[in-house]
Design an enzyme around this catalytic site. Structure first.
Site, short mmCIF file in Angstrom:
data_model
loop_
_atom_site.label_atom_id
_atom_site.label_comp_id
_atom_site.label_asym_id
_atom_site.label_seq_id
_atom_site.Cartn_x
_atom_site.Cartn_y
_atom_site.Cartn_z
N THR A 164 53.10 35.92 37.66
CA THR A 164 52.79 35.23 38.92
C THR A 164 51.27 35.09 39.10
O THR A 164 50.78 34.05 39.53
CB THR A 164 53.38 36.02 40.11
N HIS A 200 49.99 32.30 37.06
CA HIS A 200 50.24 31.00 37.70
C HIS A 200 49.18 30.72 38.77
O HIS A 200 48.66 29.61 38.89
CB HIS A 200 51.62 30.96 38.37
#
Ligand code: ZN
Length: 345
Positions: free
Chosen positions: A40, A43
């Site tokens: 995450t 990202h």
């Protein structure tokens, strides 16, 4: 304090000096000891499509951590100053149907640390009391910080009932590697591991995969698995989630088998429900987060007893001041890495 901030809606991040946050009545303030980098965070760092729709800069990101409690809010009852905690990162509302029926990990109003609220890539961070997990003081800070992703793997494996079964774990990232360790520890009979990066497949083998398949190099791996297992594996744990992985997973799953889905596809794709699920009698289980807090008790048992040693997955360590260097390595497609841990002191 020093914090890794996402200051602009574009790629990158910066180390900034900001005020130490003040805990609300139901929160604690921790001095962060270690933090690890999750997919995450990559990202968010690279500012992909998902981040552009979800993240609202300026904010502190990061969510996998451990730290020492240095201040508690006025309503906090179960945690005291000096406790050594890790954080469950799904912050539940406590009031919705899911929260009130034992499924707070899929709370309808969930707010995620370092995604929907300020995270923990900082010298200090606030964590709601409900999300605090007390560690034994003997647990190393790097293992304490990786318990959250280790918990994803534990939940995926435990929900799939792998004991004495032939299984396939698709993916070769840190959570797939942890899943190989957990599946091996709880008695999977044979673990096929499908991946694309030799460096990572080797880590999965160290963790407990019996047979690793590099899908970029081996042709006919579907046929090989179907033949060796006499019609397909009993269970597929999909830790990759992309279209190719899902199609592979259902192709190598035996009739009446279980497909446990943890990986997330970057975009929706076409899928033959009739052939893959209906006619096969397949069962699909979705995995989000960790069961609060059943998974945490299970993962503690696995780590405390040495049934799973997660250390082969931790490939790099950086001091927090080298945060940008660590993120550049994490998002590099040239230099392989698995779990990267930032040590705060
Ligand atoms: Zn809720």
């Amino acid at each position: 304090m020093l914090a890794a901030m996402k200051t602009k809606p574009s790629a990158g991040a910066e180390l900034a000096v900001i005020d130490i946050p003040k805990p609300k009545p139901d929160e604690v303030l921790i001095k962060v000891k270690a933090a690890s980098i999750c997919g995450t965070d990559k990202h968010i760092y690279t500012w992909d499509k998902w981040s552009q729709g979800r993240i609202k800069p300026p904010m502190v990101f990061g969510h996998e951590c451990c730290g020492e409690v240095v201040e508690i809010g006025s309503f906090v009852k179960g945690i005291k100053v000096g406790d050594y905690i890790s954080a469950e990162t799904h912050v539940p509302c406590g009031h919705c149907y899911q929260c009130r029926t034992g499924d707070m990990h899929v709370c309808r109003n969930v707010s995620i640390l370092g995604v929907d609220r300020n995270g923990i890539f900082a010298e200090y961070a606030v964590v709601p009391e409900i999300c605090c997990w007390k560690n034994d003081s003997s647990l190393s800070v790097e293992i304490a910080s990786i318990q959250e992703p280790f918990g994803n793997a534990t939940y995926t494996v435990m929900e799939s009932n792998v004991s004495a079964k032939k299984i396939a774990i698709i993916g070769d990232g840190p959570i797939a590697a942890f899943a190989c360790g957990v599946a091996h520890a709880v008695g999977a009979a044979r673990i096929y591991n499908l991946g694309m990066i030799e460096f990572n497949l080797e880590i999965c083998r160290k963790m407990g995969a019996d047979i690793s398949i590099n899908v970029t190099q081996e042709k006919n791996y579907r046929e090989r698995i179907l033949e060796e297992t006499d019609g397909g594996v009993d269970i597929v744990l999909d830790m990759a989630g992309n279209k190719a992985a899902v199609h592979d997973g259902f192709a190598i799953l035996r009739r009446m088998g279980t497909f446990t889905a943890f990986g997330i596809a970057p975009a929706p794709f076409e899928f033959d429900m009739a052939e893959s699920v209906v006619f096969k009698g397949a069962k699909i289980i979705g995995i989000s987060g960790r069961k609060m807090f059943e998974t945490w008790y299970q993962l503690r048992n696995l780590l405390d007893t040495g049934k799973v040693d997660p250390r082969p997955v931790i490939t790099h360590r950086f001091p927090f001041k080298d945060f940008i260097k660590a993120m550049d390595l994490a998002t590099s497609h040239k230099i392989p890495s698995s779990k990267i841990v930032l040590i705060m002191e």
